[in-house]
Write a protein that holds these residues in place. Structure first.
Motif, PDB file in Angstrom:
ATOM      1  N   MET A   1      40.649  47.340  49.992  1.00 37.68           N
ATOM      2  CA  MET A   1      40.175  47.884  48.736  1.00 37.68           C
ATOM      3  C   MET A   1      40.295  46.806  47.655  1.00 37.68           C
ATOM      4  O   MET A   1      41.289  46.099  47.574  1.00 37.68           O
ATOM      5  CB  MET A   1      41.002  49.111  48.334  1.00 37.68           C
ATOM      6  CG  MET A   1      40.493  49.705  47.046  1.00 37.68           C
ATOM      7  SD  MET A   1      41.395  51.128  46.400  1.00 37.68           S
ATOM      8  CE  MET A   1      41.307  52.258  47.720  1.00 37.68           C
ATOM      9  N   ARG A   2      39.263  46.707  46.856  1.00 37.26           N
ATOM     10  CA  ARG A   2      39.259  45.729  45.767  1.00 37.26           C
ATOM     11  C   ARG A   2      40.193  46.170  44.645  1.00 37.26           C
ATOM     12  O   ARG A   2      40.296  47.354  44.344  1.00 37.26           O
ATOM     13  CB  ARG A   2      37.847  45.585  45.200  1.00 37.26           C
ATOM     14  CG  ARG A   2      36.842  45.086  46.205  1.00 37.26           C
ATOM     15  CD  ARG A   2      35.449  45.242  45.678  1.00 37.26           C
ATOM     16  NE  ARG A   2      35.009  44.015  45.037  1.00 37.26           N
ATOM     17  CZ  ARG A   2      33.786  43.823  44.600  1.00 37.26           C
ATOM     18  NH1 ARG A   2      32.876  44.775  44.695  1.00 37.26           N
ATOM     19  NH2 ARG A   2      33.452  42.686  44.043  1.00 37.26           N
ATOM     20  N   TYR A  77      28.861  43.928  36.221  1.00 42.24           N
ATOM     21  CA  TYR A  77      28.612  45.347  36.034  1.00 42.24           C
ATOM     22  C   TYR A  77      28.886  45.643  34.567  1.00 42.24           C
ATOM     23  O   TYR A  77      29.965  45.334  34.058  1.00 42.24           O
ATOM     24  CB  TYR A  77      29.510  46.191  36.935  1.00 42.24           C
ATOM     25  CG  TYR A  77      29.206  45.974  38.402  1.00 42.24           C
ATOM     26  CD1 TYR A  77      28.132  46.630  39.004  1.00 42.24           C
ATOM     27  CD2 TYR A  77      29.956  45.105  39.164  1.00 42.24           C
ATOM     28  CE1 TYR A  77      27.826  46.424  40.339  1.00 42.24           C
ATOM     29  CE2 TYR A  77      29.670  44.891  40.506  1.00 42.24           C
ATOM     30  CZ  TYR A  77      28.606  45.550  41.088  1.00 42.24           C
ATOM     31  OH  TYR A  77      28.310  45.336  42.409  1.00 42.24           O
ATOM     32  N   THR A 103      31.261  55.514  39.736  1.00 46.58           N
ATOM     33  CA  THR A 103      30.699  54.232  40.163  1.00 46.58           C
ATOM     34  C   THR A 103      31.797  53.212  40.413  1.00 46.58           C
ATOM     35  O   THR A 103      31.779  52.501  41.421  1.00 46.58           O
ATOM     36  CB  THR A 103      29.696  53.710  39.112  1.00 46.58           C
ATOM     37  OG1 THR A 103      28.661  54.672  38.943  1.00 46.58           O
ATOM     38  CG2 THR A 103      29.095  52.394  39.553  1.00 46.58           C
ATOM     39  N   GLY A 106      33.629  53.838  43.579  1.00 44.76           N
ATOM     40  CA  GLY A 106      32.829  53.354  44.699  1.00 44.76           C
ATOM     41  C   GLY A 106      32.878  51.844  44.840  1.00 44.76           C
ATOM     42  O   GLY A 106      32.966  51.315  45.954  1.00 44.76           O
ATOM     43  N   LEU A 107      32.837  51.117  43.721  1.00 49.07           N
ATOM     44  CA  LEU A 107      32.905  49.647  43.759  1.00 49.07           C
ATOM     45  C   LEU A 107      34.226  49.174  44.355  1.00 49.07           C
ATOM     46  O   LEU A 107      34.270  48.162  45.060  1.00 49.07           O
ATOM     47  CB  LEU A 107      32.739  49.068  42.355  1.00 49.07           C
ATOM     48  CG  LEU A 107      31.360  49.120  41.733  1.00 49.07           C
ATOM     49  CD1 LEU A 107      31.406  48.633  40.290  1.00 49.07           C
ATOM     50  CD2 LEU A 107      30.376  48.297  42.551  1.00 49.07           C
ATOM     51  N   LYS A 108      35.294  49.881  44.065  1.00 51.79           N
ATOM     52  CA  LYS A 108      36.601  49.493  44.602  1.00 51.79           C
ATOM     53  C   LYS A 108      36.631  49.584  46.120  1.00 51.79           C
ATOM     54  O   LYS A 108      37.389  48.866  46.770  1.00 51.79           O
ATOM     55  CB  LYS A 108      37.711  50.371  44.012  1.00 51.79           C
ATOM     56  CG  LYS A 108      38.021  50.047  42.564  1.00 51.79           C
ATOM     57  CD  LYS A 108      39.206  50.827  42.074  1.00 51.79           C
ATOM     58  CE  LYS A 108      40.445  50.310  42.737  1.00 51.79           C
ATOM     59  NZ  LYS A 108      41.677  50.510  42.000  1.00 51.79           N
ATOM     60  N   GLN A 109      35.810  50.438  46.698  1.00 53.86           N
ATOM     61  CA  GLN A 109      35.787  50.635  48.143  1.00 53.86           C
ATOM     62  C   GLN A 109      34.966  49.577  48.871  1.00 53.86           C
ATOM     63  O   GLN A 109      35.048  49.469  50.085  1.00 53.86           O
ATOM     64  CB  GLN A 109      35.230  52.025  48.473  1.00 53.86           C
ATOM     65  CG  GLN A 109      35.987  53.166  47.837  1.00 53.86           C
ATOM     66  CD  GLN A 109      37.456  53.210  48.213  1.00 53.86           C
ATOM     67  OE1 GLN A 109      37.818  52.981  49.357  1.00 53.86           O
ATOM     68  NE2 GLN A 109      38.318  53.474  47.245  1.00 53.86           N
ATOM     69  N   THR A 110      34.176  48.801  48.135  1.00 51.65           N
ATOM     70  CA  THR A 110      33.351  47.774  48.768  1.00 51.65           C
ATOM     71  C   THR A 110      34.145  46.486  48.914  1.00 51.65           C
ATOM     72  O   THR A 110      35.208  46.320  48.331  1.00 51.65           O
ATOM     73  CB  THR A 110      32.081  47.495  47.922  1.00 51.65           C
ATOM     74  OG1 THR A 110      32.473  46.962  46.656  1.00 51.65           O
ATOM     75  CG2 THR A 110      31.260  48.762  47.713  1.00 51.65           C
ATOM     76  N   GLY A 111      33.631  45.567  49.682  1.00 46.62           N
ATOM     77  CA  GLY A 111      34.274  44.265  49.861  1.00 46.62           C
ATOM     78  C   GLY A 111      33.778  43.276  48.823  1.00 46.62           C
ATOM     79  O   GLY A 111      32.884  43.567  48.035  1.00 46.62           O
ATOM     80  N   GLY A 112      34.394  42.102  48.813  1.00 46.38           N
ATOM     81  CA  GLY A 112      33.864  41.057  47.955  1.00 46.38           C
ATOM     82  C   GLY A 112      34.804  40.509  46.909  1.00 46.38           C
ATOM     83  O   GLY A 112      34.353  39.944  45.929  1.00 46.38           O
TER      84      GLY A 112
END
Length: 182
Positions: A1-2, A77, A103, A106-112
């Motif tokens: 998690m980010r 963002y 939103t 949801g961003l926290k759940q993505t990688g990167g």
């Protein structure tokens, strides 16, 4: 998690506005490296509209070094209730103000990589209260201004756990706090 990290410059007396006017004399190699490492660990910037529009006036004209090239290349963002010219400094995506929590969750759940916020205002207050802000990195500069925009507002609320302190030759101190509860 980010993780979402709010990185903010403040004067010793707690004012954050116009850091370009007072922070530059306190730049030293250690602080520059710390800022570079923090920034390179980020895969995105999350900014309020006012911060984005101010940064969009300067950052697209900077480059040629790892810091600026990374900042200019990562996704931005922008939380806004109205229209924003995302062509001014891209890549950029607008997050409607009424959808910020869903939103961002949801961003926290993505990688990167981490998501970095520059500044400290209503956006950080909203995220801290909702349990979505992970960390504050508060850069305290050895200067007193006597007035301006406060680091925190009367409505700011968050429980914090001190996790680190970095002190640089210039006298700048970075205080890191994990947000533990709103």
């Amino acid at each position: 998690m980010r993780r979402i990290i709010a990185s903010t410059y403040t004067t010793l007396d707690g004012y954050i506005d116009n850091p370009h006017e007072w922070s530059m004399p306190y730049t030293d190699p250690g602080a520059q490296q710390y800022a570079l490492d923090l920034t390179l660990g980020a895969g995105a910037l999350l900014l309020g509209r006012i911060t984005y529009e101010g940064m969009a006036q300067a950052w697209p004209h900077m480059g040629g070094n790892p810091y600026a090239d990374h900042v200019n290349g990562i996704e931005k963002y922008v939380v806004a209730s109205g229209p924003v010219d995302v062509e001014a400094w891209g890549p950029a995506t607008v997050i409607p103000g009424d959808d910020v929590l869903g939103t961002v969750e949801g961003l926290k759940q993505t990688g990167g990589g981490d998501i970095l916020i520059w500044g400290n205002g209503r956006l950080t207050d909203t995220l801290a209260t909702a349990g979505l802000l992970d960390e504050y990195r508060i850069w305290v500069y050895p200067i007193i201004r006597g007035g301006g925009e406060r680091l925190f507002r009367a409505e700011s609320r968050a429980g914090l756990e001190h996790i680190d302190t970095k002190t640089f030759e210039s006298g700048v101190v970075v205080l890191s706090y994990r947000v533990s509860a709103a």
